[in-house]
Design a protein around this motif. Sequence first.
Motif, short mmCIF file in Angstrom:
data_model
loop_
_atom_site.label_atom_id
_atom_site.label_comp_id
_atom_site.label_asym_id
_atom_site.label_seq_id
_atom_site.Cartn_x
_atom_site.Cartn_y
_atom_site.Cartn_z
N UNK A 1 0.80 -1.08 0.00
CA UNK A 1 -0.08 -0.06 0.14
C UNK A 1 0.70 1.18 0.07
N UNK A 2 1.95 1.49 0.73
CA UNK A 2 2.79 2.37 0.82
C UNK A 2 3.38 2.60 -0.65
N UNK A 3 3.94 1.54 -1.13
CA UNK A 3 4.55 2.02 -2.46
C UNK A 3 3.48 2.49 -3.41
N UNK A 4 2.41 1.98 -3.49
CA UNK A 4 1.30 2.49 -4.27
C UNK A 4 0.99 3.81 -3.89
N UNK A 5 1.00 4.08 -2.62
CA UNK A 5 0.82 5.85 -2.08
C UNK A 5 1.79 6.59 -2.74
N UNK A 6 3.09 6.16 -2.64
CA UNK A 6 4.30 7.13 -2.94
C UNK A 6 4.22 7.34 -4.28
N UNK A 7 3.80 6.41 -5.21
CA UNK A 7 3.99 6.43 -6.77
C UNK A 7 2.58 6.88 -7.26
N UNK A 8 1.56 7.15 -6.47
CA UNK A 8 0.22 7.59 -6.83
C UNK A 8 -0.50 6.46 -7.78
N UNK A 9 -0.15 5.42 -7.45
CA UNK A 9 -0.63 4.17 -8.25
C UNK A 9 -1.95 3.76 -7.52
N UNK A 10 -2.87 3.19 -8.36
CA UNK A 10 -3.77 2.40 -8.00
C UNK A 10 -3.45 1.25 -7.40
N UNK A 11 -4.15 0.98 -5.88
CA UNK A 11 -3.72 -0.26 -5.35
C UNK A 11 -4.89 -1.02 -5.50
N UNK A 12 -4.72 -2.26 -6.26
CA UNK A 12 -5.78 -3.30 -6.59
C UNK A 12 -5.35 -4.57 -5.55
N UNK A 13 -6.20 -4.97 -4.63
CA UNK A 13 -5.81 -5.99 -3.99
C UNK A 13 -6.77 -7.14 -4.24
N UNK A 14 -6.09 -8.35 -4.34
CA UNK A 14 -7.05 -9.71 -4.68
C UNK A 14 -6.55 -10.68 -3.84
N UNK A 15 -7.61 -11.25 -2.99
CA UNK A 15 -7.27 -12.59 -2.10
C UNK A 15 -7.21 -13.81 -2.83
#
Length: 404
Positions: free
Chosen positions: A200-214
């Motif tokens: 999540x932090x790396x997505x935040x830093x790069x302004x990327x969308x975080x897509x999580x799949x379980x």
Amino acid sequence: MTDTVDDVDLPYEDGASQQEKLEALEERLEILEQQNEEMRDKLLDANAENNKYQQKLERLTHENKKLKQSPLFVATVQELTGEGVIIKQHGNNQEALTEVTDDMREDLAPDDRVAVNNSLSIVKRLDSETDVRARVMQVDESPDVSYEDIGGIDDQMEEVRETVEMPIESPEMFDEVGIDPPSGVLLHGPPGTGKTMLAKAVANQTDATFIKMAGSELVHKFIGEGAKLVRDLFELARQEVPAVVFIDEIDAIAAKRTESKTSGDAEVQRTMMQLLAEMDGFEDRGQISIIAATNRFDMLDRAILRPGRFDRLIEVPKPDFEGREIIFDIHTRDMNVADGVDYTELAEMADNASGADIKAICTEAGMYAIRDDRTEVRHEDFEQAWRKIQETEEADADVSKTFA
Ligand SMILES: Nc1ncnc2c1ncn2[C@@H]1O[C@H](COP(=O)(O)OP(=O)(O)OP(=O)(O)O)[C@@H](O)[C@H]1O
């Protein structure tokens, strides 16, 4: 058998005076009353403990039953005919004619997604595809975790940043140098150590969308959906670039191949093959970063670890002493903490705790203060919280051992 007076060992000598006998008997009575009281307390404790185990037993039995239920297959309703309903199975695309009850028939329309059992009887109508996607994929345009929120895993954080940030922020560098950006990152280690936070932090830093799949959600619910959902996942990531795709519990879809040939295994295989195909044929590499996580590294199929797929394997362990101190500091940042709270001592105390355990200790310590009608959290609240968390964990471990 009850003791008779003759059996009882009397607390006085034969020749004792009436007065001496009375005193000795009174003394004995007092001791017996005290013992009785202690036994009653123990009985109460044992009853409470018993209740707790009963509840856990019920919960585990329920979960066990759920897991044992045979998986259902997914199909789409093609047509409602006079002879029954024509369905088309996902996965193998075979059509079949099946009979349904009148009630069920009223509920169905062409194009509905349904769950069918082994004999292809329709068990229920399913939610729309979008609902399934929403359940399996969690999309967060700007996750609120930053690097400052993560403690004790600096080396791992550095490695993740290096692998993910550069390709998203300066893809031209890779073009100019003429190399492919690094492929996926696989984070492995015990639960609650910050793997999800890192992604999540790396997505935040790069302004990327975080897509999580379980991973577990993908394959354990309905057969025939896994591979399609993996395709949908990459499709969504392509629409949202830059994106960080986080596949949690990847062991659920990428476990070593087993000999058994049950339909569940075949489904898992299909889902994993789709994942490998998506990763191999990846053109937006760099702009889409794949981070996967597992607590069961030993179970992974080696195919997933081949070069070009997850070629950065990063172990995220439980924090050491210093790490624990930092994590205590992080999670108490917004708390009203009393002067006497000693983080060094707390870090020593919570030996073997994960980051998630430390977070739980802080929350629980706050609860002790609230129960005590205080607004300031004291050192002993943290100690009490740790004892409580350990007791709960031990009880959970005992129960799982007993019912394993
Ligand atoms: N290194 C850490 N620093 C600060 N907080 C942490 C750390 N690790 C875990 N936590 C806390 O624990 C919570 C759960 O952590 P996270 O979900 O990142 O763990 P995980 O490794 O992905 O676990 P799992 O394998 O169970 O999915 C976080 O929201 C955070 O509050």
